[in-house]
Motif scaffolding. Structure first.
Motif, PDB file in Angstrom:
ATOM      1  N   UNK A  99      36.219   8.135  63.933  1.00 17.84           N
ATOM      2  CA  UNK A  99      37.202   7.435  63.445  1.00 17.84           C
ATOM      3  C   UNK A  99      37.581   7.776  61.780  1.00 17.84           C
ATOM      4  N   UNK A 100      36.952   8.799  61.280  1.00 13.14           N
ATOM      5  CA  UNK A 100      37.026   9.094  59.816  1.00 13.14           C
ATOM      6  C   UNK A 100      37.070  10.662  59.464  1.00 13.14           C
ATOM      7  N   UNK A 101      37.953  10.938  58.815  1.00 12.95           N
ATOM      8  CA  UNK A 101      38.347  12.441  58.776  1.00 12.95           C
ATOM      9  C   UNK A 101      37.469  13.188  58.009  1.00 12.95           C
ATOM     10  N   UNK A 102      36.665  12.639  57.000  1.00  8.81           N
ATOM     11  CA  UNK A 102      35.526  13.419  56.193  1.00  8.81           C
ATOM     12  C   UNK A 102      34.832  12.419  55.420  1.00  8.81           C
ATOM     13  N   UNK A 103      33.721  12.631  55.507  1.00  8.58           N
ATOM     14  CA  UNK A 103      32.550  12.174  54.999  1.00  8.58           C
ATOM     15  C   UNK A 103      31.735  12.685  53.766  1.00  8.58           C
ATOM     16  N   UNK A 104      31.493  12.197  52.385  1.00  2.00           N
ATOM     17  CA  UNK A 104      30.797  12.856  51.588  1.00  2.00           C
ATOM     18  C   UNK A 104      29.453  12.162  51.407  1.00  2.00           C
ATOM     19  N   UNK A 105      28.395  12.978  51.858  1.00  2.00           N
ATOM     20  CA  UNK A 105      27.093  12.453  51.296  1.00  2.00           C
ATOM     21  C   UNK A 105      26.218  13.623  51.361  1.00  2.00           C
TER      22      UNK A 105
ATOM     23  N   UNK B  47      43.471   2.941  63.311  1.00  4.96           N
ATOM     24  CA  UNK B  47      41.974   2.847  63.531  1.00  4.96           C
ATOM     25  C   UNK B  47      41.308   3.892  62.940  1.00  4.96           C
ATOM     26  N   UNK B  48      42.180   4.916  62.131  1.00  2.69           N
ATOM     27  CA  UNK B  48      41.510   6.171  61.595  1.00  2.69           C
ATOM     28  C   UNK B  48      41.531   5.977  60.064  1.00  2.69           C
ATOM     29  N   UNK B  49      40.558   6.168  59.558  1.00  5.58           N
ATOM     30  CA  UNK B  49      40.321   6.348  57.947  1.00  5.58           C
ATOM     31  C   UNK B  49      40.238   7.848  57.691  1.00  5.58           C
ATOM     32  N   UNK B  50      40.750   7.747  56.281  1.00  3.93           N
ATOM     33  CA  UNK B  50      40.771   9.311  55.930  1.00  3.93           C
ATOM     34  C   UNK B  50      39.359   9.827  55.362  1.00  3.93           C
ATOM     35  N   UNK B  51      38.938   9.143  54.633  1.00  3.66           N
ATOM     36  CA  UNK B  51      37.716   9.583  54.090  1.00  3.66           C
ATOM     37  C   UNK B  51      36.689   8.513  53.877  1.00  3.66           C
TER      38      UNK B  51
ATOM     39  N   UNK C   4      42.677   6.257  50.625  1.00  2.00           N
ATOM     40  CA  UNK C   4      42.594   5.165  51.398  1.00  2.00           C
ATOM     41  C   UNK C   4      41.377   4.843  51.898  1.00  2.00           C
ATOM     42  N   UNK C   5      40.259   5.108  50.981  1.00  2.00           N
ATOM     43  CA  UNK C   5      38.962   4.819  51.461  1.00  2.00           C
ATOM     44  C   UNK C   5      38.782   3.377  51.848  1.00  2.00           C
ATOM     45  N   UNK C   6      38.302   2.965  52.860  1.00  2.00           N
ATOM     46  CA  UNK C   6      38.056   1.642  53.250  1.00  2.00           C
ATOM     47  C   UNK C   6      37.196   0.878  52.563  1.00  2.00           C
ATOM     48  N   UNK C   7      37.230  -0.565  52.415  1.00  3.50           N
ATOM     49  CA  UNK C   7      36.082  -1.263  51.655  1.00  3.50           C
ATOM     50  C   UNK C   7      34.947  -1.798  52.953  1.00  3.50           C
ATOM     51  N   UNK C   8      34.250  -0.870  53.205  1.00  2.66           N
ATOM     52  CA  UNK C   8      33.212  -1.076  53.954  1.00  2.66           C
ATOM     53  C   UNK C   8      31.706  -0.581  53.654  1.00  2.66           C
ATOM     54  N   UNK C   9      30.861  -1.211  54.371  1.00  7.08           N
ATOM     55  CA  UNK C   9      29.480  -0.893  54.191  1.00  7.08           C
ATOM     56  C   UNK C   9      28.796   0.533  54.580  1.00  7.08           C
ATOM     57  N   UNK C  10      27.977   0.854  53.888  1.00 13.21           N
ATOM     58  CA  UNK C  10      27.368   2.319  54.245  1.00 13.21           C
ATOM     59  C   UNK C  10      27.046   2.368  55.887  1.00 13.21           C
ATOM     60  N   UNK C  11      26.600   1.439  56.310  1.00 16.40           N
ATOM     61  CA  UNK C  11      26.278   1.339  57.658  1.00 16.40           C
ATOM     62  C   UNK C  11      27.509   1.339  58.526  1.00 16.40           C
TER      63      UNK C  11
END
Length: 417
Positions: free
Chosen positions: A256-262, A182-186, A239-246
């Motif tokens: 549930x995500x290790x790091x986020x770039x924005x 259930x955890x995404x890297x980035x 392993x970035x998931x194919x998911x929407x921005x929201x």
């Protein structure tokens, strides 16, 4: 007769009093209400307390910067534009080119010492087109990284060992992803408005979108190839998931995500959503080469009213919004940085208490313009670049070089000839 004279005198007095306190109404429209609603309402309250002769009315809001541009272009066709509009920094150009934005130079010149109010030369020149000033920056952002330190520690990292390059980021993301199903890297927010983060990757390596004469695509060179391949590796190796921005933002703030770039603009919203769920740490954008830059995001204000009397009132509104008081409110209630120098000085204690807000401020020397493509196809070009990156993000292809070549060819065909 005496009564009649007395009544008439009272009526005249009342009318004069009404005229003395008659207010000029200035209408404004702005994007991203979820982020800026409280900001604008607070500034309106502060402004009207000091300017009782002007009423500021929020006419409507825009969903995004692209929506903001399209709305005003449609309004201009029917003569129904607001007096003031807030637009993305990369969208100023189109309103100047089409004669919709009104010049601000004469208002700036009539100020006794505008620099003393924190309006430095760089701030003013950011809205310079055709030898005049047409806009002022209101809220500035830069791209940064957000880390979930709880997940980082589980993956064997500390604040001191967090990634500083994209290779390190991708390796980190793979380790975090391996912590559980259930955890995404980035997540790299590639769908953010105006291809902003693609520009950040290209500019960080010293690249450009177009050649200096704006006749040919330049992002298909070594810097652009590196950028597109690095993005592909975020998907395949990180392993970035194919998911929407929201959905991706929800995943991050729920731990549930290790790091986020924005954008740094998201910081206040992240803080509010995360609460005390996990420790949040911001760090600078990775792998910026010596001489590399980062595009300034955010929005600024343009005057649209052609009414001479209203213009005087509109200028007072613009100056207050972009002045120290307005800029301080922006910094305190969003993750944006104030464009006003005096506001930055006044916020010294705030930044000491909120080091996550200081990350982007330290990166200000790297700041460059958010590039706007010339011509009538500027928005179409934005879509072409996004669609190319999306094909990699969704796993439709892993051929980053092929995607870049196709995108460059399509963009070249859309440039003015």
């Amino acid at each position: 007769m005496k009564r009649f004279v007395l009544i008439a005198a009272c009526l005249v007095t009342c009318l004069l009093a009404q005229n003395a306190f008659a207010k000029t109404t200035i209408t404004l429209e702005y994007p991203y209400a979820f982020m800026f609603s409280e900001v604008h309402n607070r500034i309106i309250e502060a402004f009207e307390a000091k300017n009782p002769d002007i009423h500021v009315e929020i006419r409507s809001t825009y969903d995004s910067y692209e929506d903001a541009t399209q709305n005003v272009l449609r309004q201009a066709m029917t003569g129904n534009t607001p007096d003031i509009t807030f637009q993305g920094l990369n969208r100023f150009r189109i309103f100047v080119d089409r004669g919709i934005a009104q010049p601000l130079g004469r208002f700036i010149k009539q100020e006794k010492d505008i620099s003393a109010e924190g309006f430095h030369e760089g701030m003013i020149n950011s809205g310079r087109f055709k030898n005049d000033i047409y806009a002022l920056p209101f809220a500035i952002s830069l791209p940064i990284a957000y880390y979930n330190m709880d997940l980082a520690r589980k993956a064997g990292y500390t604040e001191e060992t967090l990634p500083k390059t994209w290779d390190e980021v991708i390796a980190y993301a793979a380790k975090v992803d391996a912590l559980g199903d259930e955890v995404d890297g980035m997540f790299f927010d590639y769908g953010i408005t105006g291809n902003w983060l693609f520009q950040a990757l290209v500019f960080s390596q010293g690249g450009a979108m177009l050649t200096p004469d704006e006749k040919k695509v330049a992002f298909d060179g070594p810097e652009g190839k590196w950028a597109m391949n690095t993005f592909r590796d975020m998907i395949t190796k990180g392993k970035q998931p194919n998911s929407s921005r929201k959905a991706s933002k929800t995943n991050f703030v729920t731990g549930k995500t290790g790091c986020y770039f924005t954008s740094t603009s998201t910081l206040a919203a992240f803080n509010k959503s995360i609460g005390g769920l996990f420790e949040l740490k911001t760090v600078p954008f990775p792998s910026v080469k010596p001489g590399g830059t980062l595009p300034a995001g955010g929005n600024g204000v343009l005057m649209l009213t052609k009414d001479k009397e209203k213009q005087e009132a509109a200028w007072r509104v613009i100056k207050f919004w972009c002045g120290p008081e307005g800029a301080e409110i922006v910094a305190r209630y969003t993750g944006y940085m104030p464009a006003n120098q005096l506001a930055v000085k006044n916020l010294k204690e705030f930044y000491e208490k909120n080091p996550n807000n200081l990350t982007a401020v330290k990166s200000l020397p790297l700041m460059t313009g958010w590039y706007a493509f010339p011509g009538a196809n500027g928005l179409k070009i934005t879509d072409v670049i996004y669609e190319g990156m999306e094909s990699l993000a969704t796993g439709k292809t892993t051929d980053a070089d092929g995607v870049l070549k196709d995108v460059a060819h399509k963009v070249q065909a859309l440039l003015p000839r």
